[in-house]
Design a protein around this motif. Structure first.
Motif, PDB file in Angstrom:
ATOM      1  N   ALA A  57      -3.193  -0.252 -13.259  1.00 49.88           N
ATOM      2  CA  ALA A  57      -3.357  -1.202 -12.159  1.00 49.88           C
ATOM      3  C   ALA A  57      -2.789  -0.616 -10.883  1.00 49.88           C
ATOM      4  O   ALA A  57      -1.979   0.294 -10.915  1.00 49.88           O
ATOM      5  CB  ALA A  57      -2.640  -2.509 -12.501  1.00 49.88           C
ATOM      6  N   PRO A  58      -3.206  -1.116  -9.705  1.00 47.39           N
ATOM      7  CA  PRO A  58      -2.681  -0.605  -8.450  1.00 47.39           C
ATOM      8  C   PRO A  58      -1.175  -0.804  -8.363  1.00 47.39           C
ATOM      9  O   PRO A  58      -0.649  -1.842  -8.740  1.00 47.39           O
ATOM     10  CB  PRO A  58      -3.410  -1.454  -7.391  1.00 47.39           C
ATOM     11  N   SER A  59      -0.482   0.213  -7.878  1.00 44.96           N
ATOM     12  CA  SER A  59       0.940   0.088  -7.603  1.00 44.96           C
ATOM     13  C   SER A  59       1.129   0.023  -6.110  1.00 44.96           C
ATOM     14  O   SER A  59       0.175   0.148  -5.352  1.00 44.96           O
ATOM     15  CB  SER A  59       1.716   1.283  -8.175  1.00 44.96           C
ATOM     16  N   ASP A  60       2.346  -0.166  -5.666  1.00 43.86           N
ATOM     17  CA  ASP A  60       2.617  -0.299  -4.242  1.00 43.86           C
ATOM     18  C   ASP A  60       2.203   0.969  -3.519  1.00 43.86           C
ATOM     19  O   ASP A  60       2.725   2.043  -3.761  1.00 43.86           O
ATOM     20  CB  ASP A  60       4.112  -0.541  -4.018  1.00 43.86           C
ATOM     21  N   GLY A  61       1.255   0.837  -2.613  1.00 42.90           N
ATOM     22  CA  GLY A  61       0.842   1.964  -1.812  1.00 42.90           C
ATOM     23  C   GLY A  61      -0.305   2.763  -2.382  1.00 42.90           C
ATOM     24  O   GLY A  61      -0.737   3.737  -1.793  1.00 42.90           O
ATOM     25  N   GLU A  62      -0.820   2.429  -3.556  1.00 43.17           N
ATOM     26  CA  GLU A  62      -1.910   3.186  -4.131  1.00 43.17           C
ATOM     27  C   GLU A  62      -3.044   2.261  -4.556  1.00 43.17           C
ATOM     28  O   GLU A  62      -2.915   1.053  -4.561  1.00 43.17           O
ATOM     29  CB  GLU A  62      -1.443   3.983  -5.349  1.00 43.17           C
ATOM     30  N   MET A  63      -4.159   2.859  -4.957  1.00 40.60           N
ATOM     31  CA  MET A  63      -5.299   2.090  -5.417  1.00 40.60           C
ATOM     32  C   MET A  63      -5.662   2.524  -6.825  1.00 40.60           C
ATOM     33  O   MET A  63      -5.309   3.599  -7.270  1.00 40.60           O
ATOM     34  CB  MET A  63      -6.500   2.311  -4.490  1.00 40.60           C
ATOM     35  N   SER A  64      -6.396   1.672  -7.543  1.00 40.77           N
ATOM     36  CA  SER A  64      -6.796   2.011  -8.892  1.00 40.77           C
ATOM     37  C   SER A  64      -8.274   2.333  -8.989  1.00 40.77           C
ATOM     38  O   SER A  64      -8.747   2.744 -10.024  1.00 40.77           O
ATOM     39  CB  SER A  64      -6.493   0.834  -9.834  1.00 40.77           C
ATOM     40  N   ASN A  65      -9.016   2.148  -7.900  1.00 43.51           N
ATOM     41  CA  ASN A  65     -10.432   2.488  -7.906  1.00 43.51           C
ATOM     42  C   ASN A  65     -10.920   2.463  -6.472  1.00 43.51           C
ATOM     43  O   ASN A  65     -10.277   1.895  -5.606  1.00 43.51           O
ATOM     44  CB  ASN A  65     -11.228   1.477  -8.743  1.00 43.51           C
ATOM     45  N   SER A  66     -12.060   3.077  -6.218  1.00 48.10           N
ATOM     46  CA  SER A  66     -12.642   3.037  -4.884  1.00 48.10           C
ATOM     47  C   SER A  66     -14.121   2.837  -5.007  1.00 48.10           C
ATOM     48  O   SER A  66     -14.739   3.212  -5.985  1.00 48.10           O
ATOM     49  CB  SER A  66     -12.347   4.342  -4.122  1.00 48.10           C
ATOM     50  N   ALA A  79     -11.660  -3.875  -7.325  1.00 46.21           N
ATOM     51  CA  ALA A  79     -10.839  -2.964  -8.110  1.00 46.21           C
ATOM     52  C   ALA A  79      -9.456  -2.798  -7.509  1.00 46.21           C
ATOM     53  O   ALA A  79      -8.501  -2.486  -8.216  1.00 46.21           O
ATOM     54  CB  ALA A  79     -11.539  -1.611  -8.217  1.00 46.21           C
ATOM     55  N   THR A  80      -9.328  -2.996  -6.191  1.00 41.83           N
ATOM     56  CA  THR A  80      -8.017  -2.864  -5.546  1.00 41.83           C
ATOM     57  C   THR A  80      -7.203  -4.144  -5.644  1.00 41.83           C
ATOM     58  O   THR A  80      -6.044  -4.161  -5.264  1.00 41.83           O
ATOM     59  CB  THR A  80      -8.195  -2.500  -4.060  1.00 41.83           C
ATOM     60  N   GLY A  81      -7.828  -5.230  -6.109  1.00 41.19           N
ATOM     61  CA  GLY A  81      -7.141  -6.509  -6.203  1.00 41.19           C
ATOM     62  C   GLY A  81      -7.454  -7.446  -5.065  1.00 41.19           C
ATOM     63  O   GLY A  81      -7.090  -8.621  -5.104  1.00 41.19           O
ATOM     64  N   GLU A  82      -8.138  -6.951  -4.029  1.00 42.49           N
ATOM     65  CA  GLU A  82      -8.477  -7.785  -2.892  1.00 42.49           C
ATOM     66  C   GLU A  82      -9.619  -8.742  -3.242  1.00 42.49           C
ATOM     67  O   GLU A  82     -10.525  -8.408  -4.006  1.00 42.49           O
ATOM     68  CB  GLU A  82      -8.881  -6.919  -1.694  1.00 42.49           C
TER      69      GLU A  82
END
Length: 286
Positions: A57-66, A79-82
């Motif tokens: 999962a995304p952590s602070d400052g990073e992404m898990s997919n684009s 994928a980023t949670g937004e």
């Protein structure tokens, strides 16, 4: 003839990586669609980019997919949670990251206030994507809106989860722009503009400098300790700059305070007058 989607492509992943998705036939470089009479009909082909990574999962400052393309449909999260419905525009750029190189991702889409994302590579990392999510409102990943008058809310993700760390990148910086007419309409100066970053459940204001002033846009740059949700906002006079809190808790500005020079002059005059009166009294006594 009605418009619509002719085909949807679904595939199984075999491993992590990023690949372009280009549609073509085996004879020519473009896709041809024919009607029942074997006559070609005009179509629009949308290519894209597919990124497959691990399940972290995304952590602070990073992404898990684009991903790529514009804003998503309402409801759900990407994928980023937004929240899909909060994404107004999405921009993706990819660079081959090599150790010691100054890496710069450039964005020129009219709907994107972010123009550059820069850092110095600390390691050979291969192809790394940077994703900008321009938002309609405050990010769904934050608890509260930032202070000040918000110009744009954006999410910035660089690489996969765990990539954007001091071990991999150095001197990360963000270049952005603000429409001059927006600043004029809201009565703010370029010195009032700040880039705010959300991290550890709170907003922090990043040091921001003007890099260029044009007729349509003013350009800025901020160093950042990481990548996450951001907000470009205006803080006129730093909101409370130059104010002081009086003994009763009220706020007073420098215009409300007595002039120090005049006060010193009055004090000196009173002292001289007191000495003069004291001297006269002593002379009468003698």
């Amino acid at each position: 003839m009605e418009s619509g989607t002719l085909a949807t492509i679904v595939f199984d992943t075999k491993g992590s990586g990023t690949s372009s998705l280009l549609l073509s036939n085996v004879v020519v470089s473009n896709v041809v669609v024919s009607n029942s009479s074997a006559v070609a009909v005009p179509i629009s082909v949308v290519n894209g980019m597919v990124s497959i990574i691990g399940e972290s999962a995304p952590s602070d400052g990073e992404m898990s997919n684009s991903g790529s393309g514009g804003g998503g449909s309402s409801g759900g999260s990407g994928a980023t949670g937004e929240d899909f419905g909060n994404i107004e525009f999405k921009d993706v750029a990819e660079k081959n990251v090599r150790s010691g190189q100054a890496i710069s991702y450039d964005f020129d889409s009219p709907g994107n206030p972010i123009v550059t994302v820069n850092f110095t590579a600390q390691k050979n990392s291969g192809a790394i994507s940077t994703t900008i999510e321009v938002l309609k409102n405050t990010s769904a990943l934050v608890k509260d809106a930032p202070n000040g008058l918000v110009y744009k809310n954006v999410n910035i993700w660089v690489g996969n989860a765990g990539f954007a760390t001091p071990e991999n990148i150095d001197l990360p910086a963000i270049g952005f722009r603000v429409n001059s007419s927006w600043m004029e309409m809201n009565g703010v100066d370029s010195s009032d503009i700040r880039l705010n970053r959300y991290s550890d459940n709170s907003w922090s204001t990043l040091e921001t400098k003007v890099t260029e002033e044009g007729e349509e846009y003013v350009y800025f740059e901020s160093l950042t300790p990481g990548f996450s949700p951001f907000a470009i906002s205006a803080h006129p006079s730093d909101d409370i700059s130059g104010s002081e809190i009086g003994p009763n808790g009220s706020s007073s500005t420098p215009d409300d305070l007595p002039d120090e020079k005049a006060l010193a002059q009055n004090t000196l005059a009173i002292s001289i007058l007191s000495i003069f009166i004291l001297a006269i009294r002593r002379s009468r006594i003698n």
